[in-house]
Design an enzyme around this catalytic site. Structure first.
Site, PDB file in Angstrom:
ATOM      1  N   CYS A  82       0.836  -1.208   0.000  1.00 60.91           N
ATOM      2  CA  CYS A  82       0.000   0.000   0.000  1.00 60.91           C
ATOM      3  C   CYS A  82       0.873   1.261   0.000  1.00 60.91           C
ATOM      4  O   CYS A  82       1.429   1.621  -1.024  1.00 60.91           O
ATOM      5  CB  CYS A  82      -0.988  -0.033   1.163  1.00 60.91           C
ATOM      6  SG  CYS A  82      -2.372   1.125   0.969  1.00 60.91           S
ATOM      7  N   HIS A 181      -3.009  -5.223   1.566  1.00 58.02           N
ATOM      8  CA  HIS A 181      -2.397  -5.463   2.872  1.00 58.02           C
ATOM      9  C   HIS A 181      -2.424  -6.947   3.233  1.00 58.02           C
ATOM     10  O   HIS A 181      -3.312  -7.389   3.965  1.00 58.02           O
ATOM     11  CB  HIS A 181      -3.162  -4.693   3.955  1.00 58.02           C
ATOM     12  CG  HIS A 181      -3.075  -3.208   3.873  1.00 58.02           C
ATOM     13  ND1 HIS A 181      -2.174  -2.474   4.612  1.00 58.02           N
ATOM     14  CD2 HIS A 181      -3.783  -2.311   3.150  1.00 58.02           C
ATOM     15  CE1 HIS A 181      -2.329  -1.186   4.345  1.00 58.02           C
ATOM     16  NE2 HIS A 181      -3.298  -1.057   3.458  1.00 58.02           N
ATOM     17  N   GLU A 183      -0.655  -8.424   5.324  1.00 56.10           N
ATOM     18  CA  GLU A 183      -0.387  -8.578   6.752  1.00 56.10           C
ATOM     19  C   GLU A 183      -1.663  -8.578   7.589  1.00 56.10           C
ATOM     20  O   GLU A 183      -1.644  -8.964   8.756  1.00 56.10           O
ATOM     21  CB  GLU A 183       0.562  -7.473   7.243  1.00 56.10           C
ATOM     22  CG  GLU A 183      -0.030  -6.083   7.368  1.00 56.10           C
ATOM     23  CD  GLU A 183      -0.153  -5.323   6.057  1.00 56.10           C
ATOM     24  OE1 GLU A 183      -0.534  -4.137   6.116  1.00 56.10           O
ATOM     25  OE2 GLU A 183       0.123  -5.897   4.991  1.00 56.10           O
TER      26      GLU A 183
END
Length: 202
Positions: A82, A181, A183
Site C-alpha cells: 500500500c 495489505h 499482513e
C-alpha cells in the site's frame, strides 16, 4: 546469512507489528528498523502500509533516506505494501508536490486510486509465483499502478468489479510491491514469497 533471513520492517508509521508477525510466521527473523545501524543488520526490508506522505517525511527526519537508497541500489530486497508501494514508485499521481519516495520500481502509481477509507474493500487476486487459490486481498485507501516500465513484471490484477484489470502487484528485480495489505489476513503466502526472494538474493 543462515537459512533464516533477517528482515526489517520500516517502523516509522503503519502496520509494523502485523508485518513482523507475518514474517516470523513465514520463517524469517523480523525486527523493526528506525536507525541506520538497524538497517545495516538486515537482509531485506518491508515498507508497510500507512500514510505515504507521513512516511516520506519521517524517512528524512530519521536520516534513513540515503541509507535505504544505497541498500536498494546494492540489491537489497524490499517489499512495499500500500503506502510502501507508493514509496517504491518512480512516479506518484495525486501525491503532495514535496513527497519523495525511493524511485525503485519503474512504475506510475495513483495514490488513493480506489477511493477514501469508506471505499475500502476486499477482493480475490491471483499472484504470479504464489501457488494455490487467489489471494484474499484487503484494499484500504489503496493505490493502483497505472503504468509500468521495462523490467517490471505484473504479478496481479483486480479481476472483478469496476476496477477490473487494474494492476495491484508488481516486481522489478528484488523489489516487490502490492496495493493491498497481506499482513491483515492470516494468509502468509505472500510474505513467504518475499522471504524466499531474500534467501535467493543472499
Amino acid at each position: 546469512m543462515t537459512d533464516v533471513p533477517v528482515i526489517g520492517v520500516l517502523a516509522l508509521q503503519g502496520d509494523v507489528r502485523e508485518h513482523v508477525a507475518a514474517l516470523e510466521a513465514a520463517s524469517a527473523q523480523a525486527r523493526p528498523v528506525r536507525r541506520t545501524e538497524e538497517l545495516d543488520a538486515v537482509d531485506g526490508l518491508v515498507i508497510p502500509g500507512g500514510e505515504s506522505t507521513t512516511i516520506s517525511k519521517l524517512v528524512d527526519i530519521f536520516a534513513l533516506r540515503e541509507p535505504i537508497d544505497k541498500r536498494i541500489a546494492g540489491g537489497m530486497p524490499v517489499y512495499g505494501s500500500c503506502a510502501g508501494m507508493i514509496m517504491l514508485a518512480s512516479e506518484v499521481l495525486g501525491g503532495r508536490p514535496d513527497q519523495r519516495g525511493f524511485d525503485g520500481i519503474a512504475m506510475t502509481v495513483r495514490r488513493n486510486a480506489f477511493g477514501r477509507q469508506v471505499d475500502s474493500f476486499e477482493a480475490p487476486v491471483s499472484i504470479t509465483g504464489v501457488a494455490g487459490e487467489p489471494f484474499h486481498a484487503v484494499f484500504i485507501r489503496a493505490p493502483w499502478v497505472e503504468r509500468v516500465g521495462d523490467g517490471v513484471e505484473v504479478l496481479g490484477r483486480v479481476t472483478d468489479g469496476p476496477a477490473a484489470g487494474r494492476i495491484v502487484a508488481v516486481r522489478q528485480g528484488n523489489l516487490v510491491a502490492t496495493s493491498f495489505h497481506p499482513e491483515l489476513t492470516g494468509d502468509r503466502r505472500l510474505h513467504g514469497y518475499f522471504v524466499d526472494l531474500v534467501r535467493a538474493a543472499a
